[in-house]
Every structure is written in C-alpha cells, then in structure tokens.
Design an enzyme around this catalytic site. Structure first.
Site, PDB file in Angstrom:
ATOM      1  N   HIS A   1      19.699  22.288  35.008  1.00 63.48           N
ATOM      2  CA  HIS A   1      19.109  23.176  33.984  1.00 63.48           C
ATOM      3  C   HIS A   1      20.030  24.364  33.692  1.00 63.48           C
ATOM      4  O   HIS A   1      19.561  25.428  33.296  1.00 63.48           O
ATOM      5  CB  HIS A   1      17.704  23.641  34.395  1.00 63.48           C
ATOM      6  CG  HIS A   1      16.717  22.513  34.407  1.00 63.48           C
ATOM      7  ND1 HIS A   1      16.056  22.087  33.279  1.00 63.48           N
ATOM      8  CD2 HIS A   1      16.324  21.682  35.413  1.00 63.48           C
ATOM      9  CE1 HIS A   1      15.264  21.060  33.592  1.00 63.48           C
ATOM     10  NE2 HIS A   1      15.418  20.788  34.879  1.00 63.48           N
ATOM     11  N   THR A   2      21.302  24.175  33.941  1.00 62.26           N
ATOM     12  CA  THR A   2      22.275  25.216  33.599  1.00 62.26           C
ATOM     13  C   THR A   2      22.954  24.910  32.265  1.00 62.26           C
ATOM     14  O   THR A   2      23.506  25.815  31.645  1.00 62.26           O
ATOM     15  CB  THR A   2      23.373  25.331  34.684  1.00 62.26           C
ATOM     16  OG1 THR A   2      23.833  24.011  34.965  1.00 62.26           O
ATOM     17  CG2 THR A   2      22.859  25.956  35.946  1.00 62.26           C
TER      18      THR A   2
ATOM     19  N   SER B   1      15.828  -4.528  21.504  1.00 60.91           N
ATOM     20  CA  SER B   1      15.962  -4.072  22.884  1.00 60.91           C
ATOM     21  C   SER B   1      15.451  -5.183  23.788  1.00 60.91           C
ATOM     22  O   SER B   1      14.265  -5.520  23.753  1.00 60.91           O
ATOM     23  CB  SER B   1      15.123  -2.804  23.104  1.00 60.91           C
ATOM     24  OG  SER B   1      14.803  -2.691  24.482  1.00 60.91           O
TER      25      SER B   1
ATOM     26  N   GLY C   1      13.603   6.610  33.476  1.00 63.05           N
ATOM     27  CA  GLY C   1      12.801   7.663  34.098  1.00 63.05           C
ATOM     28  C   GLY C   1      13.249   8.043  35.498  1.00 63.05           C
ATOM     29  O   GLY C   1      12.512   8.666  36.246  1.00 63.05           O
TER      30      GLY C   1
ATOM     31  N   SER D   1      19.594   9.463  33.223  1.00 58.63           N
ATOM     32  CA  SER D   1      19.991   9.527  31.807  1.00 58.63           C
ATOM     33  C   SER D   1      20.207   8.193  31.124  1.00 58.63           C
ATOM     34  O   SER D   1      21.249   7.941  30.509  1.00 58.63           O
ATOM     35  CB  SER D   1      21.265  10.351  31.647  1.00 58.63           C
ATOM     36  OG  SER D   1      20.997  11.638  32.004  1.00 58.63           O
TER      37      SER D   1
ATOM     38  N   GLU E   1      18.447  13.495  20.366  1.00 62.71           N
ATOM     39  CA  GLU E   1      17.334  13.942  21.226  1.00 62.71           C
ATOM     40  C   GLU E   1      16.551  15.062  20.545  1.00 62.71           C
ATOM     41  O   GLU E   1      15.321  15.048  20.522  1.00 62.71           O
ATOM     42  CB  GLU E   1      17.864  14.479  22.564  1.00 62.71           C
ATOM     43  CG  GLU E   1      18.560  13.466  23.438  1.00 62.71           C
ATOM     44  CD  GLU E   1      17.601  12.639  24.289  1.00 62.71           C
ATOM     45  OE1 GLU E   1      16.391  12.929  24.310  1.00 62.71           O
ATOM     46  OE2 GLU E   1      18.088  11.674  24.920  1.00 62.71           O
TER      47      GLU E   1
ATOM     48  N   ASP F   1      24.277  15.257  29.867  1.00 65.77           N
ATOM     49  CA  ASP F   1      24.112  13.805  30.032  1.00 65.77           C
ATOM     50  C   ASP F   1      25.024  13.024  29.092  1.00 65.77           C
ATOM     51  O   ASP F   1      25.708  12.076  29.502  1.00 65.77           O
ATOM     52  CB  ASP F   1      22.659  13.400  29.779  1.00 65.77           C
ATOM     53  CG  ASP F   1      21.697  14.159  30.671  1.00 65.77           C
ATOM     54  OD1 ASP F   1      22.160  14.826  31.603  1.00 65.77           O
ATOM     55  OD2 ASP F   1      20.481  14.089  30.418  1.00 65.77           O
TER      56      ASP F   1
ATOM     57  N   TYR G   1       9.878  20.180  29.719  1.00 70.91           N
ATOM     58  CA  TYR G   1      11.316  20.499  29.687  1.00 70.91           C
ATOM     59  C   TYR G   1      11.564  21.574  28.636  1.00 70.91           C
ATOM     60  O   TYR G   1      12.215  22.590  28.904  1.00 70.91           O
ATOM     61  CB  TYR G   1      12.105  19.223  29.352  1.00 70.91           C
ATOM     62  CG  TYR G   1      13.601  19.423  29.288  1.00 70.91           C
ATOM     63  CD1 TYR G   1      14.399  19.184  30.391  1.00 70.91           C
ATOM     64  CD2 TYR G   1      14.223  19.847  28.108  1.00 70.91           C
ATOM     65  CE1 TYR G   1      15.777  19.369  30.335  1.00 70.91           C
ATOM     66  CE2 TYR G   1      15.592  20.035  28.039  1.00 70.91           C
ATOM     67  CZ  TYR G   1      16.363  19.791  29.160  1.00 70.91           C
ATOM     68  OH  TYR G   1      17.726  19.982  29.096  1.00 70.91           O
TER      69      TYR G   1
END
Ligand code: GLA
Length: 385
Positions: free
Chosen positions: A34-35, A67, A120, A124, A158, A170, A220
């Site tokens: 989270h940086t 997929s 999950g 990533s 995203e 990521d 998030y």
C-alpha cells in the site's frame, strides 16, 4: 494449461485458426505494501505463474473472447462505449480501449486465454491478464507504445472499467519482471532497479489461505481515500511545500494533523509512514545480506497491515502466528489484503516442518487445506514463440 492446449482450444473455438501466444505473470512483493499509490517504494518480482492468451486479428471491428478458466465468452465492437459485463472480459475490453487512447490502432481480434495464477490470492491475476493483452495487442496491431504505457494502460483499466483505484506495482511487475530478480521501484519517480535475489540458505514460500473476505474494490479504495485525506490536511498546513502524497510527509506532519483528521485516517497514515521506514530498512539489510533483519521487518509489516491498516483477516493472522511459532525468519500478508496469501522467508532447514505444520494446523481450524506455493522469480510479459 500449456501452450499446446491453449492453441488447440483456440482452433476449436475459431474454425481451426491459429494465432500468436503471449504470456504475462502474476507477482510477489517482498515488502512495501500500500505504498505504491502513496508515491513510495515497492519490492516486487514476477512469478512463473501467469496468464497466457492466443490472439489473432480477425479483420473486422468485433472482438471475440473466451476465458477458458471461467468459461465465459463474449463478443463486442471495439467502438462499443459500454463493453461486456463479465469481469474477466472487461479487462480485455478495457485494455483494448486504453491502447486505442494511447494511439495503437486496435481492431477486432479473436482470443482465448487461461491462467495458472490463483484468483484472489493477492498474486495479481488481474494485472497478469491486463499486461498480457497490453503487450499482445500492441504487437499484433503494430503499436509502438513503451512498456510503461502498457503498465499505465493496465492500471487505467482497473480505475475506469473495474472500479479499483490501484497503484502501479502489479502491472509494473508483470510487464517488467525478469527471472531471478526482484525490482525496487520508486513509485513517485518511476525509477527502478533490478535486484538479484538469491538468499543463500533461505526460501520464499507463499501460503495461500484460499479465502477472500471482501471484494477488492471498495475497502481498498477506502484505504486510499484515507491516505488522500491526511495528505490534503497536511498540504493545507504547508502551502509552501510540494506535498503530493504521504511519501512527502513526515511523522511531525502527521502529528500536526492528529486533531483535525479522523482517528481512522490517522491510523491508516501511521501504517503508511511506518511502511516507508520499513522498506528503507529492508533495502539496507538486503545490501548487507542481513536476511534476519529483512524477516523482522516483514513481521512488523504484517502487524501494521493487520492492526493499523486493517486489511488482514483471522485466517491470515493465524498463518502469521504459525510462522512465528515455527521460527520462520519473516512472514506477512502479501498484496492488497482481505484474504489471499502470506509470503514467508524461511530457512532451508525449517521449510519442511513449517509448510507441514501450516497446512495441518490451518486445515484443522478452518476445514480446508491452504496451498503452498514455492516462489520462483520469473520473466515479465512476452511472446511465446
Ligand atoms: C493491490 C494493488 C497494488 C498495491 C497492493 C498493495 O495489489 O493492485 O497497486 O496497492 O494492492 O500493496
């Protein structure tokens, strides 16, 4: 799923045709959680698991995408302003749109894709998917965008099409990864260096709890908003300073807004400032080859992610406790949080006892086995000839 099986599935779906195969990996992160969206440092590396796609331009403006893992199929026009609803197809749609915005002349194509990076798990899988298509479509449609543009196209996907305001770690790791090397990235300047990672006598191993408690998007984004709130409050006190993110803030700055920001926002920012210090401590320790210190900082990061940033969960705290009990050098939750894996720095001689105990104790308590994943640092986005 190997390359031959994917090609066979493509031929099966699209009337015996064949296309070009691309691959892009998931990632690990040694420290610096989270940086990235706070302008700080991260220490990721690509893994061998990832996403593979066969892509073939079809001479129309229609995209046809399957997929295999989720058995979802969709068709849409490249000019469609809405795109498909299925999440895994939206990644493909979003990346194509973002490439077009960056000047790549993307038209219709057929594609089949599959992967072996667990969904999950905090490794990533979504960045792997984005980077695979950013790399592959750029090449197939004669684009000349840079690797950084591919990273940014994935991140923008995203933000705009999935609703997760992630940082750049990521997608960066997936595009730029190199076998055997971690990368130290300064997320503010985007300067980075490859860092050969071969800790003699130790191994990196992931323990995937296989639990996912909340959807990645909203909690998030809430964390990110807390960081921005505190940054704004500090900016207001120092109009003379260039303060863009928490990277530019000191412990004194944080103290000065203690009374004006919410206790929750302060707690989140406390984690981020602490993580900034821990990343620097790990850089020093790596230079000295002091893996015991690296491990101590990993445990501290776990503590911070659990108590201050509140992105852990019972199962991950349990795995962290087991690691401590077994004498593991370092262990912490990896990635965005709310489930997924712990990353563990383990002495060779403890590896068997630790992984056995983690699996048995976890299964006894939670009724399912966690999955042990040995980390092998692999290559980034590429064409598979
Ligand atoms: C997710 C995001 C990244 C990063 C990590 C936490 O993986 O996609 O940008 O913020 O969480 O370090």
């Amino acid at each position: 799923m190997n390359k031959q099986q994917l090609i066979a599935a493509f031929a099966d779906k699209f009337a015996g045709q064949t296309g070009t195969v691309y691959a892009s990996p998931g990632r690990i992160n040694l420290i610096g959680e989270h940086t990235d969206y706070n302008g700080g440092f991260v220490f990721p590396g690509a893994v061998q698991q990832g996403i593979m796609a066969v892509i073939r331009p079809n001479g129309t403006d229609t995209v046809r995408a399957l997929s295999l893992d989720l058995n979802e199929y969709g068709e849409w026009s490249v000019n469609d302003p809405n795109g498909p609803k299925e999440t895994c197809l939206r990644f493909v749609y979003g990346v194509a749109r973002e490439l077009i915005e960056r000047g790549v002349d993307v038209h219709g194509f057929d594609t089949v894709f599959a992967g072996d990076v667990p969904l999950g798990a905090g490794m990533s899988s979504s960045a792997a998917l984005e980077s695979c298509f950013a790399f592959g479509l750029n090449e197939q449609f004669g684009g000349s965008i840079s690797k950084w543009d591919m990273v940014l196209a994935g991140q923008a996907t995203e933000h705009k099409y999935i609703g997760c305001n992630c940082g750049i770690m990521d997608q960066f790791a997936s595009v730029f990864g190199q076998a055997g090397k971690l990368m130290r990235l300064d997320c503010r300047s985007r300067e980075f260096e490859y860092f050969p990672f071969d800790p003699k006598g130790y191994r990196l191993v992931l323990v995937n709890s296989c639990v996912k408690h909340e959807l990645a998007g909203s909690p998030y984004n809430d964390r990110r908003r807390s960081c921005e709130n505190v940054t704004k409050a500090i900016q207001a006190l120092h109009p003379d300073r260039k303060i863009e993110t928490l990277r530019d803030c000191t412990w004194e700055d944080l103290e000065a807004v203690n009374a004006t920001c919410s206790a929750e926002d302060i707690q989140r920012a406390t984690f981020v400032l602490g993580e900034k210090d821990r990343v620097l401590a790990v850089c020093d320790a790596l230079v000295k080859g002091d893996y015991e210190e690296v491990g101590r900082q990993m445990f501290r990061t776990h503590e911070g992610l659990s108590k201050e940033y509140e992105v852990s969960c019972e199962e991950l705290d349990f795995l962290n406790d087991i690691a401590k009990e077994c004498g593991v050098t370092g262990s912490r939750i990896m990635g965005g949080g709310f489930g997924g894996c712990t990353i563990n720095l383990v002495k060779d001689e403890l590896y068997d006892a630790f992984t056995k105990r983690a699996v048995e104790a976890f299964e006894a308590k939670y009724g399912h086995k966690p999955i042990i994943i040995d980390v092998v640092i692999g290559d980034g986005s590429r064409r598979i000839d």
